[in-house]
Design a protein around this motif. Structure first.
Motif, PDB file in Angstrom:
ATOM      1  N   LEU A   1      25.116 -12.965   9.895  1.00 24.71           N
ATOM      2  CA  LEU A   1      25.454 -13.444   8.562  1.00 24.71           C
ATOM      3  C   LEU A   1      26.579 -12.579   7.991  1.00 24.71           C
ATOM      4  O   LEU A   1      26.395 -11.377   7.784  1.00 24.71           O
ATOM      5  CB  LEU A   1      24.225 -13.374   7.648  1.00 24.71           C
ATOM      6  N   VAL A   2      27.746 -13.190   7.744  1.00 22.20           N
ATOM      7  CA  VAL A   2      28.905 -12.416   7.269  1.00 22.20           C
ATOM      8  C   VAL A   2      29.323 -12.806   5.857  1.00 22.20           C
ATOM      9  O   VAL A   2      30.222 -12.158   5.294  1.00 22.20           O
ATOM     10  CB  VAL A   2      30.111 -12.580   8.237  1.00 22.20           C
ATOM     11  N   GLY A   3      28.712 -13.831   5.274  1.00 21.30           N
ATOM     12  CA  GLY A   3      29.126 -14.239   3.933  1.00 21.30           C
ATOM     13  C   GLY A   3      28.116 -15.137   3.262  1.00 21.30           C
ATOM     14  O   GLY A   3      27.239 -15.723   3.910  1.00 21.30           O
ATOM     15  N   VAL A   4      28.234 -15.251   1.921  1.00 23.06           N
ATOM     16  CA  VAL A   4      27.376 -16.107   1.102  1.00 23.06           C
ATOM     17  C   VAL A   4      28.282 -16.981   0.242  1.00 23.06           C
ATOM     18  O   VAL A   4      29.266 -16.492  -0.332  1.00 23.06           O
ATOM     19  CB  VAL A   4      26.442 -15.276   0.203  1.00 23.06           C
ATOM     20  N   ALA A   5      27.980 -18.278   0.166  1.00 23.14           N
ATOM     21  CA  ALA A   5      28.844 -19.214  -0.556  1.00 23.14           C
ATOM     22  C   ALA A   5      28.013 -20.152  -1.412  1.00 23.14           C
ATOM     23  O   ALA A   5      26.777 -20.221  -1.307  1.00 23.14           O
ATOM     24  CB  ALA A   5      29.705 -20.006   0.419  1.00 23.14           C
TER      25      ALA A   5
ATOM     26  N   GLN B   1      15.130 -16.352   1.134  1.00 24.87           N
ATOM     27  CA  GLN B   1      14.669 -15.684   2.354  1.00 24.87           C
ATOM     28  C   GLN B   1      14.940 -14.185   2.360  1.00 24.87           C
ATOM     29  O   GLN B   1      14.507 -13.488   3.269  1.00 24.87           O
ATOM     30  CB  GLN B   1      15.336 -16.336   3.584  1.00 24.87           C
ATOM     31  N   GLY B   2      15.653 -13.686   1.369  1.00 25.37           N
ATOM     32  CA  GLY B   2      15.941 -12.252   1.316  1.00 25.37           C
ATOM     33  C   GLY B   2      16.930 -11.795   2.375  1.00 25.37           C
ATOM     34  O   GLY B   2      16.905 -10.623   2.778  1.00 25.37           O
ATOM     35  N   PHE B   3      17.797 -12.708   2.835  1.00 21.79           N
ATOM     36  CA  PHE B   3      18.805 -12.319   3.825  1.00 21.79           C
ATOM     37  C   PHE B   3      19.845 -11.410   3.177  1.00 21.79           C
ATOM     38  O   PHE B   3      20.121 -11.489   1.970  1.00 21.79           O
ATOM     39  CB  PHE B   3      19.515 -13.551   4.392  1.00 21.79           C
ATOM     40  N   GLU B   4      20.468 -10.568   3.982  1.00 22.17           N
ATOM     41  CA  GLU B   4      21.559  -9.718   3.534  1.00 22.17           C
ATOM     42  C   GLU B   4      22.711  -9.800   4.516  1.00 22.17           C
ATOM     43  O   GLU B   4      22.517 -10.141   5.701  1.00 22.17           O
ATOM     44  CB  GLU B   4      21.094  -8.264   3.411  1.00 22.17           C
ATOM     45  N   ILE B   5      23.914  -9.497   4.017  1.00 22.79           N
ATOM     46  CA  ILE B   5      25.086  -9.480   4.893  1.00 22.79           C
ATOM     47  C   ILE B   5      24.817  -8.533   6.054  1.00 22.79           C
ATOM     48  O   ILE B   5      24.353  -7.406   5.866  1.00 22.79           O
ATOM     49  CB  ILE B   5      26.343  -9.017   4.122  1.00 22.79           C
ATOM     50  N   GLY B   6      25.110  -8.994   7.252  1.00 22.22           N
ATOM     51  CA  GLY B   6      24.877  -8.195   8.451  1.00 22.22           C
ATOM     52  C   GLY B   6      23.598  -8.548   9.172  1.00 22.22           C
ATOM     53  O   GLY B   6      23.398  -8.151  10.324  1.00 22.22           O
ATOM     54  N   ASN B   7      22.680  -9.301   8.496  1.00 21.45           N
ATOM     55  CA  ASN B   7      21.438  -9.723   9.156  1.00 21.45           C
ATOM     56  C   ASN B   7      21.726 -10.703  10.294  1.00 21.45           C
ATOM     57  O   ASN B   7      22.736 -11.407  10.287  1.00 21.45           O
ATOM     58  CB  ASN B   7      20.509 -10.406   8.167  1.00 21.45           C
ATOM     59  N   THR B   8      20.798 -10.739  11.242  1.00 25.10           N
ATOM     60  CA  THR B   8      20.842 -11.747  12.297  1.00 25.10           C
ATOM     61  C   THR B   8      19.978 -12.938  11.864  1.00 25.10           C
ATOM     62  O   THR B   8      18.818 -12.759  11.492  1.00 25.10           O
ATOM     63  CB  THR B   8      20.319 -11.183  13.628  1.00 25.10           C
TER      64      THR B   8
ATOM     65  N   ARG C   1      32.620 -12.487   3.752  1.00 29.49           N
ATOM     66  CA  ARG C   1      33.834 -13.156   4.244  1.00 29.49           C
ATOM     67  C   ARG C   1      33.452 -14.406   5.015  1.00 29.49           C
ATOM     68  O   ARG C   1      32.283 -14.646   5.323  1.00 29.49           O
ATOM     69  CB  ARG C   1      34.621 -12.199   5.150  1.00 29.49           C
ATOM     70  N   TRP C   2      34.482 -15.197   5.360  1.00 30.76           N
ATOM     71  CA  TRP C   2      34.279 -16.398   6.155  1.00 30.76           C
ATOM     72  C   TRP C   2      34.102 -16.016   7.630  1.00 30.76           C
ATOM     73  O   TRP C   2      34.583 -14.974   8.052  1.00 30.76           O
ATOM     74  CB  TRP C   2      35.454 -17.360   6.023  1.00 30.76           C
TER      75      TRP C   2
ATOM     76  N   THR D   1      39.132 -21.855   7.618  1.00 26.64           N
ATOM     77  CA  THR D   1      39.096 -20.961   6.456  1.00 26.64           C
ATOM     78  C   THR D   1      40.400 -20.207   6.236  1.00 26.64           C
ATOM     79  O   THR D   1      40.422 -19.184   5.547  1.00 26.64           O
ATOM     80  CB  THR D   1      37.935 -19.965   6.603  1.00 26.64           C
ATOM     81  N   ASP D   2      41.496 -20.702   6.793  1.00 31.74           N
ATOM     82  CA  ASP D   2      42.812 -20.141   6.516  1.00 31.74           C
ATOM     83  C   ASP D   2      43.061 -20.196   5.008  1.00 31.74           C
ATOM     84  O   ASP D   2      42.931 -21.250   4.393  1.00 31.74           O
ATOM     85  CB  ASP D   2      43.864 -20.963   7.262  1.00 31.74           C
ATOM     86  N   PRO D   3      43.404 -19.054   4.371  1.00 34.38           N
ATOM     87  CA  PRO D   3      43.634 -19.049   2.916  1.00 34.38           C
ATOM     88  C   PRO D   3      44.649 -20.090   2.466  1.00 34.38           C
ATOM     89  O   PRO D   3      44.567 -20.591   1.338  1.00 34.38           O
ATOM     90  CB  PRO D   3      44.137 -17.625   2.646  1.00 34.38           C
ATOM     91  N   ALA D   4      45.601 -20.432   3.337  1.00 31.59           N
ATOM     92  CA  ALA D   4      46.609 -21.422   2.964  1.00 31.59           C
ATOM     93  C   ALA D   4      46.004 -22.807   2.796  1.00 31.59           C
ATOM     94  O   ALA D   4      46.597 -23.683   2.161  1.00 31.59           O
ATOM     95  CB  ALA D   4      47.718 -21.461   4.013  1.00 31.59           C
ATOM     96  N   LEU D   5      44.792 -23.029   3.368  1.00 28.80           N
ATOM     97  CA  LEU D   5      44.133 -24.339   3.297  1.00 28.80           C
ATOM     98  C   LEU D   5      42.913 -24.302   2.382  1.00 28.80           C
ATOM     99  O   LEU D   5      42.064 -25.192   2.442  1.00 28.80           O
ATOM    100  CB  LEU D   5      43.711 -24.781   4.705  1.00 28.80           C
TER     101      LEU D   5
END
Length: 859
Positions: free
Chosen positions: A184-188, A163-170, A145-146, A129-133
């Motif tokens: 969970l740190v990101g949604v894509a 599922q109603g997940f949120e950032i920071g959930n396990t 974030r990635w 997930t390097d921004p250059a790539l």
């Protein structure tokens, strides 16, 4: 004459509407099919194009280029060190490695179940997930974030929303390793499509993906971009010389086309299946249109005769009726074309109810859809209206002044039974050719079957007018005995015009014949399926994937074997491969335990040969041995999809039930199998326990595989029952799709009865005048409709059973049993009666409302 035709239609709005409904439904099925499948194609095309937008060349493992049942095996991974080799090519500006798994990843709900919608797959990604790539990343991040650490993940938006997940959930995820917790740190989102259907994805860091997905020190693919001004082909030519033999490079365009081709194969099959049901509806609709226009022509005989008296030529009369057909066909086709969009939504909803989520994007309404739908709808209407139009030209001018004149038959009328007989004979020849000629290709076989069934239905329909009287005598007996005067009149009305009754019943006959065909054939298949399983498996418990068919991670079987409750656990692995250059399914079995759970029907050898398998032996199915001229003692070369080979000696040949063999054609020891394939997966895991199975013991076994939520543990009988229920689900889908043809036939019966009421207005008025009550009139029309429906059932049921017997004979090599489902056929007969009652509601009410005096004076 154009004005005459249009005024005639305007004056018979109800008849035109009921006639057009048959075409509306069939065309809606065709346009809906094209809209849906074109949308799926567009969704995947957009996805693949966007995913490779920043890529010029793709490096993957070479593997084995084979296809089993139309599905290509997974491409083997490549050494991660190749990334630096590719980056070292002067023509390469950027390159990135990627992990992609579509078999062994599962996102779990808080309750521990798979979070994929329906039976959709879950993609496991390992991305740099390097921004250059970023140009090589097929995913678009729009929240969070990635992942930066091995215990972090990114999920797809669909799963997060469901599922109603949120950032920071396990969130727990299972892979080749037992389930593990991640933050969970990101949604894509994948590309720009609205939905991937039932599919979901999870993104790991590359080191985590390599560990969890069985790619230590490897990538699944390397993407590369070229320096400015260089073409994809030039970049491929520059990279190719530095690659080892086990790797290959293709242009990004070729990779997109390959992936699109795989999807197109699926959507083509899907499209043809749905179009077949649309064609059935239109075929039934053709009978409705033919019958309606034939009755209309007969009722308008004096009108046509008057036009002839006033100077109209036969050609003008022909043109008038053809124009009416054209207007009805065009109007109905336009309505069906528009309704196709709604029907596409309905088909999607049907598949969702069956646990299959289809990918979506903006609806595609292609020019091809419009052209095909209109051409088919208008064409069938014109063809169906041609013969009634020709009959209209035979009306003599003198009929204008003759009371009760009858429309003359054509000079070929007496040959109709002979033509029908020749059609039936030709149909049987075509069906026999399709069923029993081994040299035919799939396309020729399907065309022969379609042509044979079409001719058979047409032939029976042409002969049916001669069968109406004897059949009506039997099925009309209850009406005559218990229906009073109304019942006797109804029975007489059904045989008054055998040709009309036969044409009306023929529409229903087709629907009932197809339903009874499916019911009979699948009933035998269910019986064969159950018998095949019972013959082969003697284990107490069976472990399968959640969908019951997809292979699952082999470590789940190892976890079950580690349980103290299990007295014996044996795994059956399965993958595609080649044997002496021919495509085959290769199985992996445990020689020490397999015979305790599976019953071998040995043709050569015995259970004792299993102990000698080691890494150099194999046992094969007898049909595979016969097809490939292999005998015990012969040596074969097995080549895996990972491009590894092994020489094995055939130690024995067994004969599995041909309908549902649970072992593969070629079986080697799990030791050899695991050396040939990366990430081996189980098709089945069978387990025995000491003593009788108990609920507590089962709970302990389920706990042992709880870390692998894609698996399920069932008793042998539960497994067999689920197999039956899966068959029932498939049968239900076929029945739902066939309801289109049944609906068309219902409208055909309504149409015929409405026209019959018009035709018998004076007769009904006379009956009312001499004392028949409104209730008796309704009963007469209703019982006439029921008799007509039963005639359709009497023709359709044996025809469907006959077709099932023919197909059953063609499938004799698979040991498919022939079992007539008497209960279902009785229910189908009752359904025919209900259809007759429903079809008679509107015509019966209209007939009962006729004013006797006005009816007597009706012209």
């Amino acid at each position: 004459m154009i004005a005459v035709a249009l005024r005639g239609l305007a004056g018979r709005k109800l008849r035109a509407l009921l006639t057009g409904i048959a075409i509306v439904l069939g065309v809606a099925m065709i346009s809906g099919t094209y809209v849906l499948t074109d949308t799926i194609d567009r969704a995947f095309s957009n996805l693949f194009t966007e995913a490779y937008a920043g890529t010029d060349a793709v490096v993957t493992g070479r593997g084995l280029d084979i296809s089993v049942d139309g599905e290509a095996p997974p491409t083997p991974p490549i050494d991660a060190s190749l990334l630096e080799t590719v980056r070292g090519v002067p023509e390469v500006t950027l390159a990135a490695g990627m992990i992609l798994d579509e078999d062994d990843t599962r996102i779990l709900t808080p309750e521990g179940e798979s979070a994929s919608s329906g039976e959709g797959i879950t993609f496991g990604f390992g991305l740099d997930t390097d921004p250059a790539l970023a140009q090589f990343n097929p995913l678009n991040l729009y929240e969070g974030r990635w992942p930066a650490a091995d215990d972090e993940i990114v999920l797809d938006a669909g799963t997060v929303d469901r599922q109603g997940f949120e950032i920071g959930n396990t969130v727990e995820v299972s892979t080749l390793q037992p389930k593990r917790a991640f933050e969970l740190v990101g949604v894509a989102q994948y590309g720009g499509v609205d939905s991937l259907g039932g599919a979901s994805f999870v993104v790991f860091t590359i080191p985590a993906a390599q560990e969890l997905l069985g790619r230590p020190g490897m990538y699944d693919a390397i993407s590369a971009s070229a320096r400015g001004g260089m073409s994809e082909e030039e970049l491929v030519a520059a990279i190719e010389p530095v690659l080892p033999p086990e790797a290959k490079v293709v242009t990004a365009t070729e990779e997109v086309e390959r992936e699109e081709d795989e999807i197109t194969q699926f959507t083509s099959i899907f499209r043809y299946v749905l179009l077949a049901f649309g064609a059935i509806a239109l075929f039934v609709g053709a009978f409705v249109i033919f019958n309606t226009l034939s009755i209309t022509v007969a009722q308008r005989m004096r009108e046509f005769a008057t036009l002839r008296t006033l100077g109209a030529s036969r050609r003008q009369i022909l043109g008038t009726v053809i124009l009416e057909s054209l207007v009805i066909g065009l109007a109905a086709s336009l309505v069906g074309l528009a309704l196709g969009v709604l029907l596409a939504e309905g088909i999607e909803a049907l598949f969702r109810s069956l646990g299959v989520e289809l990918p979506t994007a903006e609806r595609v309404f292609a020019t091809r859809t419009v052209v095909v739908a209109l051409a088919v709808g208008v064409g069938i209407t014109l063809v169906a209206g041609l013969f009634p139009a020709i009959r209209a030209t035979r009306v003599p001018p003198i009929a204008a002044v003759r009371e009760g004149a009858i429309l003359p038959h054509s000079r070929f009328h007496r040959f109709t039974p002979w033509i029908g007989g020749v059609g039936v004979a030709g149909a049987l020849l075509l069906l026999a050719r399709a069923m029993f000629t081994d040299e035919l290709g799939t396309e020729d076989r399907l065309l022969s079957i379609a042509g044979g069934v079409l001719l058979l239905f047409l032939g029976i329909a042409m002969l049916s007018s001669h069968l109406v009287t004897p059949i009506a005598t039997v099925v009309g007996l209850p009406a005559r005995r218990a229906g009073g005067a109304a019942g006797r009149l109804a029975s007489g009305n059904a045989v008054r015009n055998p040709g009309r009754t036969a044409a009306t019943a023929a529409a229903l006959m087709i629907g009932i014949a197809l339903v009874s065909f499916i019911a009979t054939l699948t009933n035998g298949m269910k019986a064969s399926n159950r018998e095949a399983i019972e013959e082969q498996v003697i284990a107490d418990y069976v472990v399968t994937s959640q969908d019951g068919y997809t292979p699952f991670v082999g470590t789940a079987g190892d976890a079950l074997a580690a349980s103290d409750e299990a007295a014996l656990v044996t795994n059956v692995r399965s993958e595609a491969g080649q044997v002496d250059g021919d495509t085959a399914e290769i199985g992996g079995i445990d020689p020490a335990t397999i015979a305790e759970a599976y019953v071998f029907d040995w043709q050569e050898g015995s259970d004792a040969v299993l102990a000698d398998l080691g890494t150099t032996g194999a046992v094969v199915s007898s049909n595979f041995a016969d097809d490939h001229d292999i005998a015990v003692g012969d040596t074969m070369t097995i080549r895996s999809t990972a491009d590894r080979t092994a020489e094995v000696t055939v130690l024995g040949a067994f004969e599995p039930p041909p309908f549902y063999p649970l072992l593969e054609s070629v079986n080697v020891s799990t030791e050899l199998f695991d050396s040939l394939y990366d990430r081996p997966r189980n098709r089945w895991t069978w387990a025995n326990v000491a003593g009788e199975p108990t609920d507590a013991g089962r709970a302990r076994l389920e706990e042992a595989i709880s870390g692998f939520p894609d698996t399920q543990l069932e008793t042998r009988e539960e497994w067999i029952e689920r197999e039956d229920s899966d068959f029932n689900e498939f049968i239900s889908f076929l029945y739902v799709m066939l309801t289109m043809a049944v609906f068309v036939s219902i409208f055909g019966m309504i149409n015929t009865l409405v026209l019959s009421v018009y035709e018998r207005t004076r007769e009904i008025g006379m009956l009312r005048a001499i004392g028949m009550t409104r209730r008796q009139v309704r009963r007469m029309i209703r019982q006439e409709s029921i008799i007509t429906a039963l005639i359709g059932a009497a023709l359709g049921l044996p025809l469907g059973i006959f077709l099932a017997a023919l197909v059953n004979r063609a499938l004799s090599e698979f040991d498919v049993r022939f079992a007539i489902p008497w209960v279902q056929l009785i229910v189908l007969t009752i359904v025919a009666v209900i259809i007759g009652i429903l079809a008679a509601i509107m015509p019966a009410r209209r007939a009962a409302k006729l004013d006797p005096l006005r009816a007597i004076a009706y012209e």
